[in-house]
Design a protein around this motif. Structure first.
Motif, mmCIF file in Angstrom:
data_model
loop_
_atom_site.group_PDB
_atom_site.id
_atom_site.type_symbol
_atom_site.label_atom_id
_atom_site.label_comp_id
_atom_site.label_asym_id
_atom_site.label_seq_id
_atom_site.Cartn_x
_atom_site.Cartn_y
_atom_site.Cartn_z
ATOM 1 N N SER A 52 -3.435 1.018 5.312
ATOM 2 C CA SER A 52 -3.312 2.471 4.872
ATOM 3 C C SER A 52 -2.310 3.115 5.772
ATOM 4 N N LEU A 53 -2.238 2.933 7.031
ATOM 5 C CA LEU A 53 -1.634 3.458 8.136
ATOM 6 C C LEU A 53 -0.222 3.430 7.784
ATOM 7 N N PRO A 54 0.545 2.413 7.249
ATOM 8 C CA PRO A 54 1.989 2.272 7.062
ATOM 9 C C PRO A 54 2.071 2.479 5.707
ATOM 10 N N ALA A 55 1.359 2.683 4.934
ATOM 11 C CA ALA A 55 1.651 2.613 3.361
ATOM 12 C C ALA A 55 2.406 3.412 2.679
ATOM 13 N N ALA A 56 2.383 4.960 3.207
ATOM 14 C CA ALA A 56 3.216 6.082 2.825
ATOM 15 C C ALA A 56 4.675 5.645 3.275
ATOM 16 N N ALA A 57 4.860 5.150 4.428
ATOM 17 C CA ALA A 57 6.191 4.947 4.873
ATOM 18 C C ALA A 57 6.953 3.852 4.197
ATOM 19 N N LEU A 58 5.882 2.847 4.217
ATOM 20 C CA LEU A 58 6.506 1.403 3.474
ATOM 21 C C LEU A 58 7.222 1.832 1.881
ATOM 22 N N LEU A 59 6.450 2.707 1.286
ATOM 23 C CA LEU A 59 6.861 3.102 0.095
ATOM 24 C C LEU A 59 7.964 3.786 -0.390
ATOM 25 N N ARG A 60 8.188 4.455 1.167
ATOM 26 C CA ARG A 60 9.532 5.547 1.254
ATOM 27 C C ARG A 60 10.804 4.575 1.264
ATOM 28 N N ARG A 61 10.452 3.379 2.172
ATOM 29 C CA ARG A 61 11.735 2.732 2.633
ATOM 30 C C ARG A 61 12.009 1.564 2.090
ATOM 31 N N LEU A 62 10.903 1.000 1.331
ATOM 32 C CA LEU A 62 10.864 -0.472 0.429
ATOM 33 C C LEU A 62 10.851 -0.127 -0.985
ATOM 34 N N ARG A 63 11.453 -0.855 -1.704
ATOM 35 C CA ARG A 63 11.213 -0.948 -3.070
ATOM 36 C C ARG A 63 9.725 -1.321 -3.498
ATOM 37 N N THR A 64 9.171 -0.554 -4.176
ATOM 38 C CA THR A 64 8.033 -0.693 -4.592
ATOM 39 C C THR A 64 7.240 -2.217 -5.039
ATOM 40 N N GLY A 65 8.074 -2.741 -5.951
ATOM 41 C CA GLY A 65 7.938 -4.004 -6.357
ATOM 42 C C GLY A 65 8.023 -4.988 -5.365
ATOM 43 N N PHE A 66 8.785 -4.923 -4.375
ATOM 44 C CA PHE A 66 8.762 -6.009 -3.181
ATOM 45 C C PHE A 66 7.512 -5.605 -2.408
ATOM 46 N N ALA A 67 7.194 -4.529 -2.115
ATOM 47 C CA ALA A 67 6.034 -4.220 -1.218
ATOM 48 C C ALA A 67 4.829 -4.902 -1.966
ATOM 49 N N VAL A 68 4.545 -4.596 -3.208
ATOM 50 C CA VAL A 68 3.530 -5.172 -4.006
ATOM 51 C C VAL A 68 3.369 -6.367 -4.056
ATOM 52 N N CYS A 69 4.536 -7.166 -4.458
ATOM 53 C CA CYS A 69 4.641 -8.680 -4.612
ATOM 54 C C CYS A 69 4.261 -9.254 -3.088
ATOM 55 N N ALA A 70 4.867 -8.840 -1.859
ATOM 56 C CA ALA A 70 4.611 -9.099 -0.523
ATOM 57 C C ALA A 70 2.828 -8.976 -0.495
ATOM 58 N N GLY A 71 2.246 -7.901 -0.667
ATOM 59 C CA GLY A 71 0.927 -7.664 -0.446
ATOM 60 C C GLY A 71 0.306 -8.788 -1.219
ATOM 61 N N VAL A 72 0.520 -8.960 -2.171
ATOM 62 C CA VAL A 72 -0.496 -9.878 -3.293
ATOM 63 C C VAL A 72 -0.165 -11.506 -2.716
ATOM 64 N N VAL A 73 0.986 -11.648 -2.270
ATOM 65 C CA VAL A 73 0.959 -12.915 -1.344
ATOM 66 C C VAL A 73 0.042 -13.376 -0.392
ATOM 67 N N VAL A 74 0.307 -12.310 0.527
ATOM 68 C CA VAL A 74 -0.665 -12.125 1.639
ATOM 69 C C VAL A 74 -2.040 -12.274 1.369
ATOM 70 N N ALA A 75 -2.607 -11.826 0.176
ATOM 71 C CA ALA A 75 -3.995 -11.790 0.009
ATOM 72 C C ALA A 75 -4.337 -13.183 -0.718
ATOM 73 N N ALA A 76 -3.290 -13.784 -1.357
ATOM 74 C CA ALA A 76 -3.563 -15.257 -2.026
ATOM 75 C C ALA A 76 -3.651 -16.384 -0.808
ATOM 76 N N CYS A 77 -2.694 -16.135 0.224
ATOM 77 C CA CYS A 77 -2.865 -16.951 1.312
ATOM 78 C C CYS A 77 -4.356 -17.032 2.048
ATOM 79 N N ALA A 78 -4.650 -15.478 2.402
ATOM 80 C CA ALA A 78 -5.912 -15.428 2.941
ATOM 81 C C ALA A 78 -7.175 -16.243 2.335
ATOM 82 N N MET A 79 -6.997 -15.972 0.681
ATOM 83 C CA MET A 79 -8.261 -16.396 -0.079
ATOM 84 C C MET A 79 -8.361 -17.716 0.089
ATOM 85 N N CYS A 80 -7.050 -18.724 0.201
ATOM 86 C CA CYS A 80 -7.079 -19.864 0.049
ATOM 87 C C CYS A 80 -7.668 -20.521 1.532
#
Length: 432
Positions: A279-307
């Motif tokens: 949550s600490l960098p969330a607001a800054a990431l959404l100001r600087r990155l495309r929301t779609g890219f940020a969301v997809c990156a977070g989902v990929v990290v979640a899937a890798c950890a779950m595996c």
């Protein structure tokens, strides 16, 4: 945001409610396992509670659009405290068995579904649209603290007594009700200006029920017509199922192999650590990155950890991987939630929020059933591989979904949503 008194009162009310629900979500499945000794029966209790909440979200959204959202928050807090008192009485009286737990949990879940939409919808009344992303990112940090404290706190309270755990839930909801009373009454929403229905006869009551159903479905229809939102909702449903099934499976499995309640609480706490860090960098990431890219990156990290979770049975390593899996959630939730609020008209916000919650939670009742029946059949590794497979499938859909990938950064949310609304209207217009 910290100088906005109305937002602070809202934050206090929402925090009390979220803490009460977090403690309840942690306590009830473990108490059910202790009382019944059966993962299948405990999973059935949790599943019916989830199903009740899912079914009650649509009428809750209609209430949030028709009525005073502040009063709904107050009433929800009072009913939450009353429900916790019911659990305390059952624990003190010694009649907390399968059926009593089931009835009380279903009633509490009904309260959560009916009154859950009011708080989210009220936020847009109190916060300027330009601050929505910051407010939602702050809420994600708050949720992280609750998750971080909720598991260990619930474990400590439950190790003292069941009455202590359920009493704390009641206090949290009472604080929520008290904070909601301090919010200034808002101007009535457009839908509230309509003439109240006549409830004098059976036909009028049937007409009222049909009216509620029609209004509830209006939010669902609006969402499904939006090409920029409907695919995201399907992906959210699968992703929520995979992650929640993994979490519930770990809790059930650790309890069944004899781990202490405090150790299970630290697994829940690790989710809070991951959310807090994310949550600490969330607001800054959404100001600087495309929301779609940020969301997809977070989902990929979640899937890798779950595996990786099925490959270890160590509680510390499970905690680390759980924290990594959830670290992108604040950015995902703040990005999608902020865009959603920008896209939805205020008059539809309660119903659209409840429809979104309904679709997002539609598969969640399966999570405790997967855990309760899957662990005896497949064991630790097989069950968690199954949950990881659901998450990987949701991730593949997310990366392949063009409307999700192309979501812009927060400064362009309103313009992007308006462009999609115009395109959808043009497609829906009759051709000559």
């Amino acid at each position: 945001m910290w100088r906005n008194r109305q937002y602070l009162f809202w934050l206090g009310a929402d925090t009390g409610s979220e803490l009460g629900m977090a403690l309840h979500s942690f306590t009830v499945p473990l108490v059910a396992l202790m009382v019944t000794g059966s993962p299948a029966q405990a999973g059935l209790i949790a599943a019916l509670g989830q199903l009740t909440r899912v079914v009650s979200t649509l009428p809750g959204g209609v209430l949030a659009d028709r009525g005073d959202r502040r009063r709904l928050m107050m009433l929800g807090g009072v009913l939450g405290a009353v429900g916790a008192a019911g659990f305390c009485i059952a624990a003190l009286g010694g009649f907390m068995g399968f059926w009593m737990l089931l009835i009380l949990h279903v009633l509490t879940s009904l309260r959560n579904g009916i009154f859950g939409s009011a708080s989210d919808a009220a936020l847009k009344d109190l916060v300027p649209e330009s601050k929505l992303a910051s407010a939602l990112a702050a809420n994600q940090g708050r949720d992280a603290v609750i998750s971080l404290a909720g598991g260990p706190l619930g474990g400590v309270l439950l190790s003292l007594s069941r009455v202590a755990a359920f009493g704390a839930i009641g206090v949290a909801h009472a604080v929520a009700a008290a904070s909601a009373t301090c919010i200034s009454p808002p101007s009535p929403p457009p839908a509230a200006s309509t003439t109240p229905p006549d409830l004098s006869g059976p036909s009028a009551q049937i007409g009222t029920i049909r009216s509620y159903l029609a209004e509830g479905m209006a939010g669902m229809v609006w969402l499904l017509r939006r090409r920029d939102l409907r695919g995201v909702l399907l992906i959210s449903t699968l992703l929520n199922l995979g992650i929640n099934a993994s979490i519930v499976s770990v809790v059930f499995a650790l309890q069944q192999r004899g781990e202490p309640v405090s150790a299970i609480g630290w697994v829940s706490g690790s989710l809070g650590v991951g959310m807090l860090l994310g949550s600490l960098p969330a607001a800054a990431l959404l100001r600087r990155l495309r929301t779609g890219f940020a969301v997809c990156a977070g989902v990929v990290v979640a899937a890798c950890a779950m595996c990786l979770i099925p490959l270890t049975t160590s509680v510390p390593w499970v905690c680390v991987l759980m924290g990594i899996a959830i670290i992108g959630a604040p950015t995902i939730n703040a990005g999608l939630g902020g865009y959603f609020m920008s896209a939805v008209p205020n008059r539809l916000l309660g119903r659209a929020t409840s429809a979104s919650a309904l679709l997002g939670m539609a598969a969640l009742p399966l999570a405790p059933l997967i855990a309760g029946f899957g662990y005896p059949m497949w064991g630790w590794a097989g069950l968690l591989w199954f949950c990881a497979g659901i998450t990987v499938f949701a991730t593949a859909l997310a990366v392949a979904n063009r409307p999700l990938r192309t979501l812009p950064n927060q400064s362009n949310w309103a313009e992007h949503a308006a462009a999609h609304a115009r395109d959808d209207a043009a497609l829906a217009a009759p051709k000559r």
